[in-house]
Design a protein around this motif. Structure first.
Motif, PDB file in Angstrom:
ATOM      1  N   GLN A  29       0.833  -1.205   0.000  1.00 37.59           N
ATOM      2  CA  GLN A  29       0.000   0.000   0.000  1.00 37.59           C
ATOM      3  C   GLN A  29       0.869   1.257   0.000  1.00 37.59           C
ATOM      4  O   GLN A  29       0.562   2.248  -0.680  1.00 37.59           O
ATOM      5  CB  GLN A  29      -0.922   0.002   1.218  1.00 37.59           C
ATOM      6  CG  GLN A  29      -1.971  -1.091   1.228  1.00 37.59           C
ATOM      7  CD  GLN A  29      -2.915  -0.955   2.412  1.00 37.59           C
ATOM      8  OE1 GLN A  29      -3.448   0.122   2.673  1.00 37.59           O
ATOM      9  NE2 GLN A  29      -3.104  -2.047   3.155  1.00 37.59           N
ATOM     10  N   ILE A  30       1.968   1.220   0.767  1.00 33.88           N
ATOM     11  CA  ILE A  30       2.879   2.367   0.817  1.00 33.88           C
ATOM     12  C   ILE A  30       3.539   2.576  -0.545  1.00 33.88           C
ATOM     13  O   ILE A  30       3.661   3.709  -1.026  1.00 33.88           O
ATOM     14  CB  ILE A  30       3.934   2.161   1.918  1.00 33.88           C
ATOM     15  CG1 ILE A  30       3.251   2.144   3.289  1.00 33.88           C
ATOM     16  CG2 ILE A  30       5.002   3.254   1.873  1.00 33.88           C
ATOM     17  CD1 ILE A  30       4.165   1.723   4.432  1.00 33.88           C
ATOM     18  N   VAL A  31       3.956   1.493  -1.188  1.00 32.87           N
ATOM     19  CA  VAL A  31       4.557   1.588  -2.530  1.00 32.87           C
ATOM     20  C   VAL A  31       3.579   2.238  -3.498  1.00 32.87           C
ATOM     21  O   VAL A  31       3.947   3.129  -4.282  1.00 32.87           O
ATOM     22  CB  VAL A  31       4.991   0.190  -3.034  1.00 32.87           C
ATOM     23  CG1 VAL A  31       5.364   0.244  -4.520  1.00 32.87           C
ATOM     24  CG2 VAL A  31       6.176  -0.330  -2.227  1.00 32.87           C
ATOM     25  N   THR A  32       2.324   1.818  -3.464  1.00 31.96           N
ATOM     26  CA  THR A  32       1.309   2.385  -4.361  1.00 31.96           C
ATOM     27  C   THR A  32       1.098   3.869  -4.082  1.00 31.96           C
ATOM     28  O   THR A  32       0.973   4.684  -5.012  1.00 31.96           O
ATOM     29  CB  THR A  32      -0.022   1.627  -4.205  1.00 31.96           C
ATOM     30  OG1 THR A  32       0.178   0.255  -4.548  1.00 31.96           O
ATOM     31  CG2 THR A  32      -1.095   2.213  -5.107  1.00 31.96           C
ATOM     32  N   TYR A  33       1.089   4.237  -2.807  1.00 27.79           N
ATOM     33  CA  TYR A  33       0.914   5.646  -2.436  1.00 27.79           C
ATOM     34  C   TYR A  33       2.043   6.503  -2.994  1.00 27.79           C
ATOM     35  O   TYR A  33       1.814   7.562  -3.584  1.00 27.79           O
ATOM     36  CB  TYR A  33       0.844   5.757  -0.911  1.00 27.79           C
ATOM     37  CG  TYR A  33       0.823   7.174  -0.372  1.00 27.79           C
ATOM     38  CD1 TYR A  33      -0.285   8.001  -0.590  1.00 27.79           C
ATOM     39  CD2 TYR A  33       1.904   7.678   0.346  1.00 27.79           C
ATOM     40  CE1 TYR A  33      -0.313   9.299  -0.088  1.00 27.79           C
ATOM     41  CE2 TYR A  33       1.895   8.971   0.843  1.00 27.79           C
ATOM     42  CZ  TYR A  33       0.784   9.778   0.625  1.00 27.79           C
ATOM     43  OH  TYR A  33       0.770  11.061   1.112  1.00 27.79           O
ATOM     44  N   PHE A  34       3.274   6.048  -2.827  1.00 26.32           N
ATOM     45  CA  PHE A  34       4.428   6.769  -3.368  1.00 26.32           C
ATOM     46  C   PHE A  34       4.352   6.832  -4.895  1.00 26.32           C
ATOM     47  O   PHE A  34       4.576   7.882  -5.500  1.00 26.32           O
ATOM     48  CB  PHE A  34       5.728   6.087  -2.940  1.00 26.32           C
ATOM     49  CG  PHE A  34       6.281   6.587  -1.639  1.00 26.32           C
ATOM     50  CD1 PHE A  34       7.416   7.391  -1.610  1.00 26.32           C
ATOM     51  CD2 PHE A  34       5.687   6.267  -0.437  1.00 26.32           C
ATOM     52  CE1 PHE A  34       7.940   7.852  -0.418  1.00 26.32           C
ATOM     53  CE2 PHE A  34       6.194   6.711   0.760  1.00 26.32           C
ATOM     54  CZ  PHE A  34       7.325   7.514   0.782  1.00 26.32           C
ATOM     55  N   THR A  35       4.065   5.690  -5.522  1.00 29.05           N
ATOM     56  CA  THR A  35       4.030   5.621  -6.982  1.00 29.05           C
ATOM     57  C   THR A  35       2.992   6.582  -7.560  1.00 29.05           C
ATOM     58  O   THR A  35       3.262   7.298  -8.538  1.00 29.05           O
ATOM     59  CB  THR A  35       3.707   4.178  -7.436  1.00 29.05           C
ATOM     60  OG1 THR A  35       4.685   3.289  -6.908  1.00 29.05           O
ATOM     61  CG2 THR A  35       3.714   4.067  -8.951  1.00 29.05           C
ATOM     62  N   ASP A  36       1.817   6.613  -6.936  1.00 30.75           N
ATOM     63  CA  ASP A  36       0.756   7.499  -7.429  1.00 30.75           C
ATOM     64  C   ASP A  36       1.162   8.967  -7.326  1.00 30.75           C
ATOM     65  O   ASP A  36       0.944   9.754  -8.249  1.00 30.75           O
ATOM     66  CB  ASP A  36      -0.540   7.256  -6.645  1.00 30.75           C
ATOM     67  CG  ASP A  36      -1.189   5.923  -6.986  1.00 30.75           C
ATOM     68  OD1 ASP A  36      -0.797   5.316  -7.995  1.00 30.75           O
ATOM     69  OD2 ASP A  36      -2.076   5.486  -6.222  1.00 30.75           O
ATOM     70  N   ASN A  37       1.751   9.347  -6.201  1.00 30.14           N
ATOM     71  CA  ASN A  37       2.141  10.747  -6.012  1.00 30.14           C
ATOM     72  C   ASN A  37       3.260  11.161  -6.964  1.00 30.14           C
ATOM     73  O   ASN A  37       3.300  12.303  -7.437  1.00 30.14           O
ATOM     74  CB  ASN A  37       2.578  10.980  -4.565  1.00 30.14           C
ATOM     75  CG  ASN A  37       1.405  11.259  -3.646  1.00 30.14           C
ATOM     76  OD1 ASN A  37       0.883  12.366  -3.598  1.00 30.14           O
ATOM     77  ND2 ASN A  37       0.974  10.229  -2.928  1.00 30.14           N
ATOM     78  N   SER A  39       4.082   9.565  -9.986  1.00 34.46           N
ATOM     79  CA  SER A  39       3.703   9.465 -11.408  1.00 34.46           C
ATOM     80  C   SER A  39       2.744  10.573 -11.818  1.00 34.46           C
ATOM     81  O   SER A  39       2.698  10.956 -12.991  1.00 34.46           O
ATOM     82  CB  SER A  39       3.084   8.086 -11.698  1.00 34.46           C
ATOM     83  OG  SER A  39       1.891   7.905 -10.959  1.00 34.46           O
ATOM     84  N   THR A  40       1.962  11.114 -10.879  1.00 38.03           N
ATOM     85  CA  THR A  40       1.034  12.201 -11.216  1.00 38.03           C
ATOM     86  C   THR A  40       1.683  13.569 -11.120  1.00 38.03           C
ATOM     87  O   THR A  40       1.064  14.585 -11.460  1.00 38.03           O
ATOM     88  CB  THR A  40      -0.191  12.173 -10.276  1.00 38.03           C
ATOM     89  OG1 THR A  40       0.259  12.282  -8.913  1.00 38.03           O
ATOM     90  CG2 THR A  40      -0.991  10.898 -10.465  1.00 38.03           C
ATOM     91  N   HIS A  99       5.713   4.494 -14.654  1.00 39.70           N
ATOM     92  CA  HIS A  99       4.918   3.962 -13.558  1.00 39.70           C
ATOM     93  C   HIS A  99       3.573   4.660 -13.423  1.00 39.70           C
ATOM     94  O   HIS A  99       2.807   4.365 -12.517  1.00 39.70           O
ATOM     95  CB  HIS A  99       5.705   4.066 -12.246  1.00 39.70           C
ATOM     96  CG  HIS A  99       6.871   3.130 -12.213  1.00 39.70           C
ATOM     97  ND1 HIS A  99       6.728   1.788 -11.968  1.00 39.70           N
ATOM     98  CD2 HIS A  99       8.185   3.339 -12.426  1.00 39.70           C
ATOM     99  CE1 HIS A  99       7.920   1.212 -12.013  1.00 39.70           C
ATOM    100  NE2 HIS A  99       8.814   2.118 -12.289  1.00 39.70           N
ATOM    101  N   ALA A 100       3.287   5.606 -14.330  1.00 38.03           N
ATOM    102  CA  ALA A 100       1.959   6.210 -14.347  1.00 38.03           C
ATOM    103  C   ALA A 100       0.956   5.207 -14.896  1.00 38.03           C
ATOM    104  O   ALA A 100       1.307   4.281 -15.620  1.00 38.03           O
ATOM    105  CB  ALA A 100       1.977   7.463 -15.229  1.00 38.03           C
ATOM    106  N   ASP A 101      -0.303   5.417 -14.564  1.00 36.10           N
ATOM    107  CA  ASP A 101      -1.349   4.485 -15.005  1.00 36.10           C
ATOM    108  C   ASP A 101      -1.742   4.812 -16.444  1.00 36.10           C
ATOM    109  O   ASP A 101      -2.851   5.226 -16.737  1.00 36.10           O
ATOM    110  CB  ASP A 101      -2.551   4.587 -14.068  1.00 36.10           C
ATOM    111  CG  ASP A 101      -3.553   3.463 -14.295  1.00 36.10           C
ATOM    112  OD1 ASP A 101      -3.233   2.530 -15.049  1.00 36.10           O
ATOM    113  OD2 ASP A 101      -4.643   3.537 -13.715  1.00 36.10           O
ATOM    114  N   SER A 102      -0.760   4.645 -17.359  1.00 37.18           N
ATOM    115  CA  SER A 102      -0.975   5.022 -18.754  1.00 37.18           C
ATOM    116  C   SER A 102      -1.343   3.840 -19.631  1.00 37.18           C
ATOM    117  O   SER A 102      -1.616   4.008 -20.802  1.00 37.18           O
ATOM    118  CB  SER A 102       0.298   5.686 -19.304  1.00 37.18           C
ATOM    119  OG  SER A 102       1.392   4.782 -19.176  1.00 37.18           O
TER     120      SER A 102
END
Length: 492
Positions: A29-37, A39-40, A99-102
């Motif tokens: 969950q922490i990895v996803t939080y970092f990745t989202d912030n 990549s956006t 790593h963006a949700d592209s």
């Protein structure tokens, strides 16, 4: 200072906590939080990341959880560290975009049931085959120990008439199963060949059991620490691991909870346990079997290291003491003779073997026919036993050399066991340095050392060393550099 540089000098703002009620691991969950912030663009390259201790407080998790998440983000290229500079968001915008949700494929990847490897394991797997790395992590034989000449002789025994290159029997070739039947008899395990299934190494055997036999939400008891913790085989099929304490004689049977809370089974490596190298004495083996039988707990015995005894023959396998068909036995040639042949075996009741064979045929339609024929000739001709003697002699020299290097360079840094066989020496570091820090620092200097936390979260001060793959000069160089790294970390 420009607005960009000013923002880059700032520390990222944490305004979120992981949900402890979700099935998703906290570190993920922490990895996803970092990745989202990242990549956006909410966090930009060069921004500082709070210290691990501060992140643990912000997220309300153990520091080891933060360490695991940060290590994975570093392996993804999203974060970077430097001595004295802390951790920062990397400035590589291309990695951020990757790593963006592209891509719609990311949704499928994230939704897959099969868990990812631990981030440290992924890094080790990535760099193990890169040139220039000292592999103090590798639980396999060095190429100069593998008995290539004996394998060539086994091949020479195969005439053109005997050579079989078609699909093999779903259970494995009858000739190899008969040869393994005879080999197992020497260990006190007497079974018909209908109770033997040939697999692509021991790892496939575990996957077959986990995916084909174990119900979701089952508890899998394991030694603490355990090699199985470094994998996600059972977790990916909906089960979960339950660590059970060990002492110098192995797992403590009286600490196994029982089956009152649902389906449970036990996975154990009683001989040269991975990662600790401990061997369970005969009386403890009998006690363990009695306890599991009494509590209706089936046992998976991983016996892949048994033949690598270096001082004396170990106690007999659990399966040889099992008069109630309560033990599934897993063996392999990968650790003891040749990883590349990919030949392993499962010994179990006939109904279990039928089920596992059916699952296996849906996976790979059988182990390589050529590998099975080579393995059969190795067993039948006595070349396997001849090769084992040569391998033991070489491993004994390497184990003793590593023991001497530990005394010379690590006596003030750690305490350790001295195994009587297998590949591994388990170190508990003195002082406050964490094994994850050692892993990350050693990786930068092209030394691969697995941190103890991948085998058990409570082993954050432990590392596992392997002497099987290293040559004399490489081993000494690695040990000297590793001791320097630990000393440097202790001073910080």
């Amino acid at each position: 200072m420009s607005s960009f540089n000013k923002k880059a000098a700032e520390t990222v703002t944490i305004d979120w906590k992981p949900n402890k009620n979700l099935d998703v691991p906290l570190y993920a969950q922490i990895v996803t939080y970092f990745t989202d912030n990242i990549s956006t663009g909410n966090w930009t390259g060069g921004q500082n990341v709070p210290s691990q201790r501060q992140l643990a407080r912000e997220f309300d998790v153990n520091r080891s959880t933060v360490v695991e998440a940060i290590a994975e983000l570093i392996s993804m290229g999203l974060l970077e560290t430097s001595y004295g500079g802390g951790t920062k968001v990397t400035r590589d915008s291309w990695l951020h975009m990757m790593h963006a949700d592209s891509s719609h494929w990311k949704n499928y990847v994230d939704a897959g049931n099969f868990y990812s490897n631990h981030s440290a394991v992924q890094l080790i797997n990535r760099f193990e085959f890169e040139p220039g790395y000292i592999r103090m992590c590798t639980g396999e034989l060095s190429p100069d120990i593998i008995q290539q000449g004996l394998v060539k002789r086994a091949l020479d025994h195969l005439s053109e008439k005997d050579l079989e290159l078609n699909y093999s029997n779903p259970y494995g070739s009858p000739g190899l199963r008969t040869a393994i039947q005879s080999y197992l008899k020497g260990k006190g395990i007497e079974v018909p060949i209908s109770n033997i299934l040939i697999t692509s190494g021991a790892l496939q055997a575990l996957h077959l059991i986990a995916s084909g036999m174990v119900p979701p939400k089952s508890r899998v008891y394991v030694e603490s620490p355990s090699y199985l913790e470094s994998l996600n085989i059972f977790q990916s099929t909906g089960s979960y691991l339950v660590p059970v304490p060990m002492d110098r004689s192995g797992i403590l049977p009286w600490m196994i909870p029982g089956t009152s809370q649902g389906t449970a089974l036990l996975y154990t490596i009683p001989t040269f346990q991975n990662p600790t190298g401990r061997t369970m004495p005969l009386e403890r083996r009998k006690e363990l079997l009695m306890c599991c039988l009494k509590n209706n707990i089936p046992v998976i015995e991983d016996d892949t290291l048994y033949d690598l005894w270096l001082d004396e023959v170990p106690p007999p396998p659990l399966k040889s003491l099992d008069g109630n068909n309560n033990v599934i036995y897993i063996g392999s040639m990968s650790k003891c003779f040749s990883p590349g042949l990919r030949v392993g075996w499962v010994v179990a009741p006939e109904g279990v073997i039928r089920r596992l064979a059916d699952v296996k045929m849906q996976m790979d339609y059988g182990v390589s026919s050529l590998s099975q024929q080579i393995a059969q000739k190795l067993f039948e001709s006595g070349l396997y036993e001849e090769g084992l003697k040569n391998i033991r002699d070489s491993l004994r020299e390497r184990r003793d050399q590593m023991g001497q290097l530990l005394e010379r360079y690590f006596s003030d840094l750690a305490v350790w066991n001295f195994p009587s066989g297998g590949f591994f020496i388990w170190l508990r570091l003195k002082g406050k340095v964490l094994a994850q820090q050692v892993f990350e620092s050693a990786l930068k200097e092209k030394i691969l050392v697995p941190p103890g936390s991948i085998y058990d979260a409570d082993c954050s001060s432990c590392i596992r060393l392997s002497y099987g793959f290293l040559g004399e000069e490489e081993m000494e160089s690695g040990m000297v550099h590793l001791s320097d790294i630990i000393r440097r970390l202790n001073l910080n």
